[in-house]
Design a protein around this motif. Structure first.
Motif, PDB file in Angstrom:
ATOM      1  N   LEU A   1      35.538 104.625 102.073  1.00  0.00           N
ATOM      2  CA  LEU A   1      36.437 103.872 101.209  1.00  0.00           C
ATOM      3  C   LEU A   1      36.368 104.384  99.770  1.00  0.00           C
ATOM      4  CD1 LEU A   1      37.064 100.100 101.365  1.00  0.00           C
ATOM      5  CD2 LEU A   1      36.437 101.084  99.174  1.00  0.00           C
ATOM      6  N   LEU A   2      35.156 104.637  99.292  1.00  0.00           N
ATOM      7  CA  LEU A   2      35.024 105.117  97.918  1.00  0.00           C
ATOM      8  C   LEU A   2      35.635 106.496  97.757  1.00  0.00           C
ATOM      9  CD1 LEU A   2      34.039 104.656  95.094  1.00  0.00           C
ATOM     10  CD2 LEU A   2      31.748 105.356  95.793  1.00  0.00           C
ATOM     11  N   GLY A   3      35.474 107.349  98.756  1.00  0.00           N
ATOM     12  CA  GLY A   3      36.117 108.663  98.700  1.00  0.00           C
ATOM     13  C   GLY A   3      37.628 108.546  98.679  1.00  0.00           C
ATOM     14  N   ALA A   4      38.153 107.592  99.462  1.00  0.00           N
ATOM     15  CA  ALA A   4      39.606 107.386  99.473  1.00  0.00           C
ATOM     16  C   ALA A   4      40.091 106.879  98.125  1.00  0.00           C
ATOM     17  CB  ALA A   4      39.972 106.406 100.584  1.00  0.00           C
ATOM     18  N   VAL A   5      39.322 105.989  97.499  1.00  0.00           N
ATOM     19  CA  VAL A   5      39.711 105.471  96.184  1.00  0.00           C
ATOM     20  C   VAL A   5      39.830 106.619  95.191  1.00  0.00           C
ATOM     21  CG1 VAL A   5      38.914 104.101  94.215  1.00  0.00           C
ATOM     22  CG2 VAL A   5      38.785 103.157  96.527  1.00  0.00           C
ATOM     23  N   ARG A   6      38.836 107.476  95.192  1.00  0.00           N
ATOM     24  CA  ARG A   6      38.865 108.591  94.250  1.00  0.00           C
ATOM     25  C   ARG A   6      40.034 109.538  94.532  1.00  0.00           C
ATOM     26  NH1 ARG A   6      33.067 111.021  92.500  1.00  0.00           N
ATOM     27  NH2 ARG A   6      32.432 109.286  91.175  1.00  0.00           N
ATOM     28  N   GLY A   7      40.214 109.852  95.801  1.00  0.00           N
ATOM     29  CA  GLY A   7      41.279 110.793  96.148  1.00  0.00           C
ATOM     30  C   GLY A   7      42.648 110.273  95.783  1.00  0.00           C
ATOM     31  N   MET A   8      42.926 108.999  96.117  1.00  0.00           N
ATOM     32  CA  MET A   8      44.252 108.449  95.812  1.00  0.00           C
ATOM     33  C   MET A   8      44.456 108.269  94.319  1.00  0.00           C
ATOM     34  SD  MET A   8      44.940 105.758  98.960  1.00  0.00           S
ATOM     35  CE  MET A   8      43.320 105.015  98.977  1.00  0.00           C
ATOM     36  N   ALA A   9      43.398 107.907  93.577  1.00  0.00           N
ATOM     37  CA  ALA A   9      43.530 107.767  92.127  1.00  0.00           C
ATOM     38  C   ALA A   9      43.813 109.119  91.481  1.00  0.00           C
ATOM     39  CB  ALA A   9      42.255 107.150  91.547  1.00  0.00           C
ATOM     40  N   MET A  10      43.136 110.170  91.946  1.00  0.00           N
ATOM     41  CA  MET A  10      43.379 111.496  91.383  1.00  0.00           C
ATOM     42  C   MET A  10      44.768 112.008  91.735  1.00  0.00           C
ATOM     43  SD  MET A  10      39.667 113.392  91.802  1.00  0.00           S
ATOM     44  CE  MET A  10      40.159 114.738  90.737  1.00  0.00           C
ATOM     45  N   ALA A  11      45.326 111.513  92.840  1.00  0.00           N
ATOM     46  CA  ALA A  11      46.688 111.906  93.213  1.00  0.00           C
ATOM     47  C   ALA A  11      47.741 111.136  92.434  1.00  0.00           C
ATOM     48  CB  ALA A  11      46.899 111.687  94.715  1.00  0.00           C
ATOM     49  N   GLY A  12      47.312 110.177  91.584  1.00  0.00           N
ATOM     50  CA  GLY A  12      48.239 109.467  90.721  1.00  0.00           C
ATOM     51  C   GLY A  12      48.660 108.108  91.217  1.00  0.00           C
ATOM     52  N   ALA A  13      48.042 107.569  92.295  1.00  0.00           N
ATOM     53  CA  ALA A  13      48.448 106.275  92.834  1.00  0.00           C
ATOM     54  C   ALA A  13      48.141 105.161  91.842  1.00  0.00           C
ATOM     55  CB  ALA A  13      47.735 106.008  94.154  1.00  0.00           C
ATOM     56  N   ALA A  14      49.112 104.265  91.641  1.00  0.00           N
ATOM     57  CA  ALA A  14      48.901 103.087  90.815  1.00  0.00           C
ATOM     58  C   ALA A  14      47.968 102.122  91.557  1.00  0.00           C
ATOM     59  CB  ALA A  14      50.235 102.410  90.501  1.00  0.00           C
ATOM     60  N   PRO A  15      47.302 101.210  90.836  1.00  0.00           N
ATOM     61  CA  PRO A  15      46.337 100.323  91.498  1.00  0.00           C
ATOM     62  C   PRO A  15      46.913  99.526  92.659  1.00  0.00           C
ATOM     63  CG  PRO A  15      46.009 100.258  89.135  1.00  0.00           C
ATOM     64  CD  PRO A  15      47.251 101.062  89.362  1.00  0.00           C
ATOM     65  N   ASP A  16      48.135  98.987  92.547  1.00  0.00           N
ATOM     66  CA  ASP A  16      48.681  98.182  93.640  1.00  0.00           C
ATOM     67  C   ASP A  16      48.918  99.039  94.884  1.00  0.00           C
ATOM     68  OD1 ASP A  16      50.723  99.628  92.450  1.00  0.00           O
ATOM     69  OD2 ASP A  16      52.188  97.998  92.527  1.00  0.00           O
ATOM     70  N   ARG A  17      49.475 100.225  94.704  1.00  0.00           N
ATOM     71  CA  ARG A  17      49.718 101.116  95.836  1.00  0.00           C
ATOM     72  C   ARG A  17      48.387 101.614  96.415  1.00  0.00           C
ATOM     73  NH1 ARG A  17      52.432 101.511  99.858  1.00  0.00           N
ATOM     74  NH2 ARG A  17      54.164 100.855  98.511  1.00  0.00           N
ATOM     75  N   LEU A  18      47.397 101.852  95.563  1.00  0.00           N
ATOM     76  CA  LEU A  18      46.088 102.312  96.026  1.00  0.00           C
ATOM     77  C   LEU A  18      45.452 101.286  96.964  1.00  0.00           C
ATOM     78  CD1 LEU A  18      43.431 104.058  93.802  1.00  0.00           C
ATOM     79  CD2 LEU A  18      42.767 102.275  95.381  1.00  0.00           C
ATOM     80  N   LEU A  19      45.504 100.001  96.576  1.00  0.00           N
ATOM     81  CA  LEU A  19      44.918  98.961  97.426  1.00  0.00           C
ATOM     82  C   LEU A  19      45.681  98.816  98.740  1.00  0.00           C
ATOM     83  CD1 LEU A  19      43.956  96.146  94.868  1.00  0.00           C
ATOM     84  CD2 LEU A  19      42.474  97.832  95.967  1.00  0.00           C
ATOM     85  N   ALA A  20      46.990  98.960  98.698  1.00  0.00           N
ATOM     86  CA  ALA A  20      47.770  98.872  99.933  1.00  0.00           C
ATOM     87  C   ALA A  20      47.370  99.976 100.903  1.00  0.00           C
ATOM     88  CB  ALA A  20      49.268  98.945  99.606  1.00  0.00           C
ATOM     89  N   TRP A  21      47.158 101.177 100.402  1.00  0.00           N
ATOM     90  CA  TRP A  21      46.738 102.278 101.275  1.00  0.00           C
ATOM     91  C   TRP A  21      45.304 102.080 101.774  1.00  0.00           C
ATOM     92  CZ3 TRP A  21      49.032 106.569  97.623  1.00  0.00           C
ATOM     93  CH2 TRP A  21      50.405 106.670  97.871  1.00  0.00           C
ATOM     94  N   LEU A  22      44.430 101.552 100.912  1.00  0.00           N
ATOM     95  CA  LEU A  22      43.070 101.243 101.368  1.00  0.00           C
ATOM     96  C   LEU A  22      43.097 100.219 102.496  1.00  0.00           C
ATOM     97  CD1 LEU A  22      40.785 100.930  98.204  1.00  0.00           C
ATOM     98  CD2 LEU A  22      40.830 102.758  99.898  1.00  0.00           C
ATOM     99  N   ASN A  23      43.953  99.240 102.369  1.00  0.00           N
ATOM    100  CA  ASN A  23      44.079  98.223 103.413  1.00  0.00           C
ATOM    101  C   ASN A  23      44.496  98.854 104.740  1.00  0.00           C
ATOM    102  OD1 ASN A  23      44.469  95.311 104.331  1.00  0.00           O
ATOM    103  ND2 ASN A  23      46.525  96.147 104.630  1.00  0.00           N
ATOM    104  N   GLN A  24      45.459  99.747 104.699  1.00  0.00           N
ATOM    105  CA  GLN A  24      45.895 100.428 105.921  1.00  0.00           C
ATOM    106  C   GLN A  24      44.782 101.311 106.479  1.00  0.00           C
ATOM    107  OE1 GLN A  24      49.572 102.495 105.166  1.00  0.00           O
ATOM    108  NE2 GLN A  24      50.642 100.655 104.440  1.00  0.00           N
ATOM    109  N   LEU A  25      44.009 101.933 105.592  1.00  0.00           N
ATOM    110  CA  LEU A  25      42.914 102.785 106.035  1.00  0.00           C
ATOM    111  C   LEU A  25      41.867 101.978 106.813  1.00  0.00           C
ATOM    112  CD1 LEU A  25      41.485 105.553 105.988  1.00  0.00           C
ATOM    113  CD2 LEU A  25      40.442 104.866 103.811  1.00  0.00           C
ATOM    114  N   LEU A  26      41.473 100.831 106.272  1.00  0.00           N
ATOM    115  CA  LEU A  26      40.502  99.989 106.978  1.00  0.00           C
ATOM    116  C   LEU A  26      41.061  99.502 108.304  1.00  0.00           C
ATOM    117  CD1 LEU A  26      38.736  97.723 104.312  1.00  0.00           C
ATOM    118  CD2 LEU A  26      37.785  99.617 105.613  1.00  0.00           C
ATOM    119  N   ASP A  27      42.345  99.244 108.339  1.00  0.00           N
ATOM    120  CA  ASP A  27      42.955  98.736 109.573  1.00  0.00           C
ATOM    121  C   ASP A  27      42.944  99.779 110.681  1.00  0.00           C
ATOM    122  OD1 ASP A  27      44.522  96.496 110.828  1.00  0.00           O
ATOM    123  OD2 ASP A  27      45.994  98.114 111.019  1.00  0.00           O
ATOM    124  N   THR A  28      42.886 101.057 110.304  1.00  0.00           N
ATOM    125  CA  THR A  28      42.945 102.121 111.317  1.00  0.00           C
ATOM    126  C   THR A  28      41.571 102.650 111.714  1.00  0.00           C
ATOM    127  OG1 THR A  28      43.197 103.822 109.596  1.00  0.00           O
ATOM    128  CG2 THR A  28      45.214 102.862 110.506  1.00  0.00           C
TER     129      THR A  28
END
Length: 479
Positions: free
Chosen positions: A319-346
């Motif tokens: 999860l922490l690696g995903a946070v860093r990767g998506m933040a460096m790719a420019g994801a805004a906080p709301d979109r970042l959390l939505a993708w983290l949610n999908q990641l945990l679900d899978t």
């Protein structure tokens, strides 16, 4: 086996009765009552699935049974040895007599026997017949015939003990396995002494046979329970060490002050601290991060994850690696959390998480942030503090289609932002927890560094009362 050897010394005769035996019996029965009370309490309080509980119950049961056996032995000592029959009394009478004989739960039976070496006659008590599973109407076995009822592997031991007794006047004291007519194998304890005549020749040998099968079974249960407890503790310790190793391998490695620069100019001064869990409460999945992003923005994030060890630490690292990767790719906080949610679900492993993610833009001193069922950041300015107005956000892993709101705040030089996990203040959920941290505002105003502020939080909240691990991250705007 030898029939008429001689010995160099007289053997000790069976002990006589004594008035002190009654006192010992009274003490033994009093101790039995106390032990039975402890055993009942252990059975009531212990968890049947807990290795320690099984070990405690097995020990109590063994101690209780051994006290019952001791009671029986003392009673036999007081009453003296039973008379050896000169002729079988018949199966019916023997059965009735055996049923009336007192014995302990682990004792099974205690029988006595005597072999006359001059006449080759043998006399057994009814209990001796019962232990060997033989009909009392049949003649007692001679010493030469006795090995026929002993397990083949133990026959050499019996021969050695009897020979040593008759030749060297050594007492017999050992355990053997016998095979009863029905095929059942029993463990017995045999004790005996030679009886010498006036000329020093061995005239006879007496012996006491005790069935210790149930006793050895109980002792084995204690050993197995103790071994299971040892393995359980070793496994728990190994799992905890693995958790800690995985946790220590999760970035960031820094714990003290860390300046986050923008084109060589410090924008934030950050410090963080991880509060360990109380002993025996396990390891959770709280995490934090602060990272300068390629576009000059700064990522601040704190979160927590629930799940089963050791997969919990692995999921936290993912999860922490995903946070860093998506933040460096420019994801805004709301979109970042939505993708983290999908990641945990899978991931295929049931887990729920909470998080607060912030993206600070130094050019405008703007803070964009979103949360997933997590406490809002606390903003401290001019010796006062407040919680930022929180947008909506469900826990991570709650569902694949969850949406997260986003909020915005403007910061100023000298402002201090505090992010923390729920477990930082155990037993103080909701507003009271935030109020307790906000009450530290005057102390934050006099602190020289972000690290001093973190130390203040630890002194206030990390004094051994945490039931779970927690973490705090402090970021101070310096330009």
């Amino acid at each position: 086996m030898p029939s008429h050897p001689s010995a160099d010394r007289s053997a000790d005769q069976p002990p006589g009765r004594g008035g002190s035996v009654d006192a010992l019996i009274t003490q033994t029965r009093r101790l039995r009552g106390q032990m039975d009370a402890v055993r009942r309490e252990t059975e009531t309080q212990s968890d049947t699935a807990d290795p320690r509980g099984r070990w405690e119950r097995a020990l109590c049961e063994l101690a209780s049974h051994q006290l019952r056996d001791l009671d029986v032995h003392l009673a036999q000592l007081r009453n003296g040895p039973p008379p050896l029959p000169t002729a079988p009394a018949g199966p019916a009478a023997a059965t009735a007599e055996r049923s009336a004989a007192p014995r302990g739960a682990l004792l099974g039976a205690v029988g006595s026997a005597e072999w006359n070496l001059l006449t080759d006659e043998a006399g057994w008590s009814d209990e001796f017949y019962e232990i060997l599973g033989r009909d009392p109407a049949t003649p007692a076995l001679t010493l030469d015939e006795l090995p026929s009822v002993v397990l083949e592997e133990d026959r050499p031991l019996l021969t050695a003990m009897v020979t040593g007794c008759l030749v060297d006047a050594r007492p017999i004291d050992g355990e053997l396995r016998i095979v009863r007519p029905d095929g059942a194998v029993r463990t017995v304890h045999l004790m005996g002494e030679p009886v010498l005549d006036a000329d020093g020749s061995t005239a006879s040998m007496w012996a006491v046979l005790r069935d210790v099968s149930a006793l050895r079974h109980s002792e084995s249960a204690v050993r197995e329970s103790r071994e299971a407890l040892r393995h359980h503790r070793h496994g728990a310790g190994a799992e905890q060490r693995l958790d800690r190793a995985l946790r220590d391998g999760v970035p960031p490695a820094w714990r003290g002050c860390r300046p986050l620069a923008r084109r060589g100019r410090p924008a934030f001064e950050c410090a963080a601290h991880h509060l360990p869990a109380a002993p025996g409460s396990g390891i959770g999945g709280d995490w934090y991060d602060a990272l300068e992003l390629p576009d000059g923005d700064t990522l601040l994030a704190v979160g927590g994850l629930t799940g089963h060890r050791p997969a919990l630490a692995a999921d936290m690292a993912m999860l922490l690696g995903a946070v860093r990767g998506m933040a460096m790719a420019g994801a805004a906080p709301d979109r970042l959390l939505a993708w983290l949610n999908q990641l945990l679900d899978t991931t295929g492993r049931p887990a729920l998480g909470s998080a607060v993610c912030c993206r600070y833009r130094p050019a405008t001193r703007t803070l964009l942030w979103a949360r997933a069922a997590h406490p809002a950041p606390l903003l401290f300015r001019d010796a006062t503090g407040r919680a930022l107005d929180a947008p909506d956000g469900v826990p991570l892993g709650a569902g694949p289609d969850a949406a997260y709101g986003q909020a915005e705040a403007t910061l100023a030089v000298g402002d201090l932002l505090l992010l923390h996990t729920d477990a930082l203040l155990p037993g103080h959920g909701g507003a009271p927890a935030a109020d307790r941290l906000l009450g530290l505002a005057p102390r934050f105003a006099t602190a020289r560094t972000a690290r001093d502020c973190v130390r203040t939080v630890v002194e206030e909240c990390g004094t051994g009362e945490c039931a779970q691990e927690g973490c705090v991250l402090v970021a101070r705007v310096v330009s």
